[in-house]
Design a protein around this motif. Structure first.
Motif, PDB file in Angstrom:
ATOM      1  N   TRP A 361       0.823  -1.220   0.000  1.00  0.00           N
ATOM      2  CA  TRP A 361       0.000   0.000   0.000  1.00  0.00           C
ATOM      3  C   TRP A 361       0.849   1.259   0.000  1.00  0.00           C
ATOM      4  O   TRP A 361       0.551   2.214  -0.727  1.00  0.00           O
ATOM      5  CB  TRP A 361      -0.982  -0.018   1.183  1.00  0.00           C
ATOM      6  N   ASN A 362       1.897   1.293   0.799  1.00  0.00           N
ATOM      7  CA  ASN A 362       2.734   2.501   0.821  1.00  0.00           C
ATOM      8  C   ASN A 362       3.523   2.659  -0.474  1.00  0.00           C
ATOM      9  O   ASN A 362       3.841   3.765  -0.891  1.00  0.00           O
ATOM     10  CB  ASN A 362       3.687   2.480   2.027  1.00  0.00           C
ATOM     11  N   GLY A 363       3.812   1.521  -1.121  1.00  0.00           N
ATOM     12  CA  GLY A 363       4.535   1.581  -2.391  1.00  0.00           C
ATOM     13  C   GLY A 363       3.724   2.223  -3.497  1.00  0.00           C
ATOM     14  O   GLY A 363       4.284   2.752  -4.456  1.00  0.00           O
ATOM     15  N   HIS A 364       2.406   2.151  -3.383  1.00  0.00           N
ATOM     16  CA  HIS A 364       1.541   2.724  -4.424  1.00  0.00           C
ATOM     17  C   HIS A 364       0.847   4.014  -3.986  1.00  0.00           C
ATOM     18  O   HIS A 364       0.031   4.548  -4.717  1.00  0.00           O
ATOM     19  CB  HIS A 364       0.462   1.707  -4.818  1.00  0.00           C
ATOM     20  N   GLU A 365       1.171   4.446  -2.779  1.00  0.00           N
ATOM     21  CA  GLU A 365       0.424   5.571  -2.194  1.00  0.00           C
ATOM     22  C   GLU A 365       0.398   6.817  -3.079  1.00  0.00           C
ATOM     23  O   GLU A 365      -0.676   7.382  -3.340  1.00  0.00           O
ATOM     24  CB  GLU A 365       1.028   5.918  -0.832  1.00  0.00           C
ATOM     25  N   ALA A 366       1.581   7.223  -3.550  1.00  0.00           N
ATOM     26  CA  ALA A 366       1.651   8.489  -4.305  1.00  0.00           C
ATOM     27  C   ALA A 366       0.781   8.429  -5.562  1.00  0.00           C
ATOM     28  O   ALA A 366       0.006   9.353  -5.844  1.00  0.00           O
ATOM     29  CB  ALA A 366       3.099   8.783  -4.679  1.00  0.00           C
ATOM     30  N   ASP A 367       0.872   7.317  -6.294  1.00  0.00           N
ATOM     31  CA  ASP A 367       0.113   7.201  -7.546  1.00  0.00           C
ATOM     32  C   ASP A 367      -1.379   7.034  -7.295  1.00  0.00           C
ATOM     33  O   ASP A 367      -2.206   7.708  -7.901  1.00  0.00           O
ATOM     34  CB  ASP A 367       0.587   5.965  -8.331  1.00  0.00           C
ATOM     35  N   TRP A 368      -1.699   6.118  -6.400  1.00  0.00           N
ATOM     36  CA  TRP A 368      -3.109   5.754  -6.241  1.00  0.00           C
ATOM     37  C   TRP A 368      -3.930   6.840  -5.546  1.00  0.00           C
ATOM     38  O   TRP A 368      -5.096   7.030  -5.879  1.00  0.00           O
ATOM     39  CB  TRP A 368      -3.227   4.422  -5.495  1.00  0.00           C
ATOM     40  N   SER A 369      -3.307   7.528  -4.595  1.00  0.00           N
ATOM     41  CA  SER A 369      -4.071   8.597  -3.927  1.00  0.00           C
ATOM     42  C   SER A 369      -4.398   9.691  -4.947  1.00  0.00           C
ATOM     43  O   SER A 369      -5.480  10.266  -4.943  1.00  0.00           O
ATOM     44  CB  SER A 369      -3.298   9.162  -2.735  1.00  0.00           C
ATOM     45  N   LYS A 370      -3.453   9.930  -5.842  1.00  0.00           N
ATOM     46  CA  LYS A 370      -3.660  10.964  -6.862  1.00  0.00           C
ATOM     47  C   LYS A 370      -4.708  10.502  -7.890  1.00  0.00           C
ATOM     48  O   LYS A 370      -5.615  11.267  -8.255  1.00  0.00           O
ATOM     49  CB  LYS A 370      -2.329  11.220  -7.566  1.00  0.00           C
ATOM     50  N   THR A 371      -4.591   9.256  -8.321  1.00  0.00           N
ATOM     51  CA  THR A 371      -5.560   8.743  -9.305  1.00  0.00           C
ATOM     52  C   THR A 371      -6.958   8.751  -8.710  1.00  0.00           C
ATOM     53  O   THR A 371      -7.919   9.167  -9.364  1.00  0.00           O
ATOM     54  CB  THR A 371      -5.174   7.306  -9.722  1.00  0.00           C
ATOM     55  N   PHE A 372      -7.065   8.307  -7.453  1.00  0.00           N
ATOM     56  CA  PHE A 372      -8.395   8.310  -6.844  1.00  0.00           C
ATOM     57  C   PHE A 372      -8.945   9.735  -6.729  1.00  0.00           C
ATOM     58  O   PHE A 372     -10.132   9.979  -6.975  1.00  0.00           O
ATOM     59  CB  PHE A 372      -8.382   7.638  -5.464  1.00  0.00           C
ATOM     60  N   GLY A 373      -8.056  10.682  -6.383  1.00  0.00           N
ATOM     61  CA  GLY A 373      -8.482  12.079  -6.280  1.00  0.00           C
ATOM     62  C   GLY A 373      -9.132  12.556  -7.575  1.00  0.00           C
ATOM     63  O   GLY A 373     -10.107  13.307  -7.558  1.00  0.00           O
ATOM     64  N   ARG A 374      -8.623  12.104  -8.700  1.00  0.00           N
ATOM     65  CA  ARG A 374      -9.177  12.506 -10.008  1.00  0.00           C
ATOM     66  C   ARG A 374     -10.485  11.785 -10.299  1.00  0.00           C
ATOM     67  O   ARG A 374     -11.461  12.396 -10.731  1.00  0.00           O
ATOM     68  CB  ARG A 374      -8.168  12.213 -11.112  1.00  0.00           C
ATOM     69  N   ILE A 375     -10.490  10.488 -10.040  1.00  0.00           N
ATOM     70  CA  ILE A 375     -11.719   9.718 -10.307  1.00  0.00           C
ATOM     71  C   ILE A 375     -12.855  10.249  -9.435  1.00  0.00           C
ATOM     72  O   ILE A 375     -13.984  10.401  -9.882  1.00  0.00           O
ATOM     73  CB  ILE A 375     -11.471   8.220 -10.050  1.00  0.00           C
ATOM     74  N   GLN A 376     -12.508  10.550  -8.196  1.00  0.00           N
ATOM     75  CA  GLN A 376     -13.498  11.067  -7.244  1.00  0.00           C
ATOM     76  C   GLN A 376     -14.215  12.305  -7.805  1.00  0.00           C
ATOM     77  O   GLN A 376     -15.382  12.523  -7.536  1.00  0.00           O
ATOM     78  CB  GLN A 376     -12.753  11.428  -5.952  1.00  0.00           C
ATOM     79  N   LYS A 377     -13.492  13.081  -8.600  1.00  0.00           N
ATOM     80  CA  LYS A 377     -14.077  14.324  -9.122  1.00  0.00           C
ATOM     81  C   LYS A 377     -14.647  14.168 -10.519  1.00  0.00           C
ATOM     82  O   LYS A 377     -14.864  15.139 -11.231  1.00  0.00           O
ATOM     83  CB  LYS A 377     -13.014  15.415  -9.100  1.00  0.00           C
ATOM     84  N   GLY A 378     -14.859  12.926 -10.913  1.00  0.00           N
ATOM     85  CA  GLY A 378     -15.560  12.703 -12.180  1.00  0.00           C
ATOM     86  C   GLY A 378     -14.668  12.365 -13.346  1.00  0.00           C
ATOM     87  O   GLY A 378     -15.135  12.365 -14.487  1.00  0.00           O
ATOM     88  N   TYR A 379     -13.374  12.102 -13.102  1.00  0.00           N
ATOM     89  CA  TYR A 379     -12.459  11.828 -14.219  1.00  0.00           C
ATOM     90  C   TYR A 379     -12.146  10.338 -14.349  1.00  0.00           C
ATOM     91  O   TYR A 379     -12.424   9.573 -13.466  1.00  0.00           O
ATOM     92  CB  TYR A 379     -11.171  12.627 -14.040  1.00  0.00           C
TER      93      TYR A 379
END
Lengths: 379, 288
Positions: A361-379
């Motif tokens: 989980w920590n290995g993917h944190e930077a990428d996945w938190s950012k990707t989720f942030g975008r999906i969360q907003k409709g992307y």
């Protein structure tokens, strides 16, 4: 040497004729100035060791800590416990990162991945386990995973564990339906606009992994995972931000189904709401710890941790916050209520729970938190 | 020291506490943010000092940020127009009231006594499924089941209007108070109707107040993140939410700094345009 003794010696030298009057008065003046300047700061320094700051999740959890742990501890030791709250681990880490050393002392962190993040940022301290004899009551598996991160040493004591399972309103969703659909209940179009979801990227990715039939600790098809996150988003009424909001949305029937924290859902059930709760296969298990942040007054903190791990305190807090304590049921009699709590493991092995692998989980944190942030907003 | 020299120094002496506060609490932190925006976030979440343009490149070229910024400006514009439409008649009414003016102004200020977050959350009890409006609709038999009114863009705008309306009313009120009421009477005596007198005399003279209120409403709504968080649905985020997420959730302070400076630049440009055409004096009157 304190100021009184220093003044007496000075006076003695003056009376013996070792000092002339001008020098004596000058030295008295300098001593007075030094005392005046130093005293406010030394008082502040002393005061810091007279209180310990604790930050947790608020709500019923904080109430339980205050009632069963902090107040009795303060009464016994005179050390005041200042308690603050946070809505999520990410938010709190940001606050700690921006703080001065010693400003924050103990945090009720969730998951080994949070522990690892604090360690990676150099925000941890090292506990002297000799000062925490009650550690012997803790389930060994819980301490072992933390030791694995910090070279055999501990920067925290495990305190409780729980799950993030699926909570549903029985008025609209039966136990059978919930059990049959499991994690896919959260992407069931029949409940569009009545589904809630925590705005935490790990939880979203975990449940999307389950919805796409993958191992939550080793998803291989991330495109499918993100698509499931999008599907869930399009059916959601709202991403909730805190435990209080989760409880309010369910209690007010704004939503019929969401993933939820076992203790909070139990609290809703205790309040009389007809809310069901299941842990689907490979549901999100987590353990919480009392993490000691770098720069804390270690003696006071270790004393508080030992006090909080004492079986009577730990059991009382667990009953108050509705999460099973980290105490080993093979070593401590946990009473009547705890075995009825969701996620409780009577064997003390915790083999039935799936915990997040911190490296994954920590290995993917930077990428996945950012990707989720975008999906969360409709992307 | 000569009298002239002393008089020249006096304003600076009087201003020095305020200038020190602004310098230490605004400009110094702002400089930190500028420096941070050129740093990088490492994989562990720690910051890597240096001079990199990666964050700026991402913030300025990624369509994701551009789209959310445009959406934020659109919501801010709708909020500002709604505040103007609702605020002007209220301000006109207060300015022309013959009695109870102080009471009306006090009522206008009352919401400021309650926390902005509490005021925002109060809409959940009004528009929620178990809220007052649904209770009324159900009891009057108008609907059979509760209507879902919350967690969408209109409720975000509603929350913003609720928060910002007093700022608009106060600014317009100040402008209307400064207009000689006999001007409207003079226009009427020259043959215009009441509506014409308002349209040709009062409205143009009160436009600086309307513009000042509009600027305040626009800037404040474009910078908010609490309202979409509490009253918005899954996709109703505004630009400040991106800053919040970059800094808090992703622990990416350098990118968050670049994004916040980007928002500051856009809103700063608006303030400069306003200042160029209307000057800051009207804004100060409204704020005072």
């Amino acid at each position: 040497m304190d100021s009184t003794k220093r003044y007496e010696r000075l006076r003695e030298r003056y009376l013996n004729g070792d000092l002339d009057r001008r020098k004596f008065l000058g030295l008295i003046g300098a001593a007075g100035l030094a005392y005046g300047v130093q005293t406010p700061f030394s008082r502040q320094a002393l005061a810091a060791a007279e209180e310990v700051r604790f930050d947790g999740w608020g709500g019923v959890v904080s109430e339980a800590f205050r009632k069963y742990a902090f107040d009795p501890y303060t009464e016994k030791t005179g050390v005041k416990v200042v308690d603050g709250t946070f809505g999520g681990g990410d938010e709190y880490l940001s606050r700690v990162k921006a703080s001065q050393e010693g400003e924050y002392n103990i945090a009720h962190l969730s998951g080994v991945f949070d522990y690892a993040r604090y360690v990676n940022l150099g925000l941890n301290s090292t506990l002297n386990e000799d000062n925490i004899p009650n550690l012997k009551y803790v389930i060994p598996k819980l301490t072992d995973v933390f030791r694995g991160v910090t070279d055999g040493k501990l920067s925290c004591v495990p305190y409780d564990y729980g799950t993030t399972g699926i909570a549903y309103n029985r008025k609209y969703i039966s136990d059978e339906e919930a059990k049959e659909k499991g994690a896919k209940l959260l992407i069931d179009a029949a409940y569009k606009g009545k589904i809630g979801g925590w705005s935490d990227w790990r939880t979203r990715v975990w449940y999307a992994s389950l919805q796409t039939g993958q191992d939550p600790n080793n998803a291989t098809d991330m495109d499918a995972v993100w698509e499931a996150v999008r599907t869930n988003r399009d059916l959601l009424l709202k991403y909730w931000q805190s435990g209080a909001e989760l409880m309010s949305l369910l209690a007010e029937e704004e939503i019929y189904v969401t993933e939820g924290w076992s203790g909070r859902i139990y609290a809703l059930q205790e309040q009389g709401h007809d809310i069901g709760y299941i842990d689907p296969p490979n549901g999100f298990g987590w353990q919480e710890c009392l993490f000691v942040i770098k720069g804390s007054p270690m003696a006071e903190v270790e004393e508080l941790l030992n006090f909080m791990l004492a079986p009577e305190t730990s059991i009382a807090v667990a009953e108050g916050q509705n999460y099973p304590p980290a105490l080993d049921p093979n070593k401590v009699d946990l009473g009547k209520k705890i075995p009825t709590l969701p996620a409780f493991d009577p064997t003390g092995t915790l083999d039935g729970l799936t915990f997040a692998n911190p490296d994954y989980w920590n290995g993917h944190e930077a990428d996945w938190s950012k990707t989720f942030g975008r999906i969360q907003k409709g992307y | 020291m000569s009298v002239e020299a002393r008089e020249r120094r006096q304003p600076w002496i009087l201003l020095s506490p305020a200038l020190t506060a602004v310098g230490l609490l605004l400009f110094v932190p702002l400089m930190f943010i500028v420096v941070y925006s050129f740093w990088l976030r490492t994989a562990t979440g720690a910051d890597q000092a240096g001079f990199y343009f990666d964050n700026w490149n991402e913030a300025l070229t990624d369509p994701f940020y551009r789209d959310i910024l445009l959406s934020t400006l659109r919501i801010a514009a709708i909020t500002t127009i709604a505040c103007a439409v609702m605020g002007y008649p209220a301000a006109y009414f207060i300015a022309r009231a013959r009695s109870n003016k102080a009471l009306l102004l006090l009522l206008l200020m009352l919401p400021f006594w309650i926390s902005y977050i509490i005021r925002t959350m109060s809409w959940i009890n009004i528009l929620g499924v178990s809220g007052a409006v649904n209770w009324l609709l159900l009891n009057l038999g108008i609907v059979d089941e509760p209507v879902q009114m919350l967690y969408n863009e209109p409720t975000v705008i509603l929350g913003l209007v609720h928060f910002l309306l007093p700022f608009m009313v106060l600014n317009v009120y100040v402008a209307l108070e400064g207009i000689d009421i006999s001007l409207e009477d003079a226009a009427c005596s020259l043959g215009s109707t009441r509506w014409q007198a308002f349209r040709e005399v009062t409205l143009p003279l009160s436009l600086p107040g309307l513009a000042a209120g509009g600027l305040l409403c626009f800037v404040l709504s474009a910078g908010t993140y609490i309202t979409p968080l509490v009253l918005g649905g899954p996709t109703d985020a505004m630009f400040a939410n991106l800053v919040f997420e970059a800094i808090i959730t992703q622990l990416n302070w350098p990118l968050g700094s670049a994004l916040s400076l980007m928002l500051l630049a856009v809103l700063g440009a608006l303030v400069l345009i306003y200042n160029h055409y209307l000057g800051m004096a009207q804004l100060m009157k409204g704020l005072g």
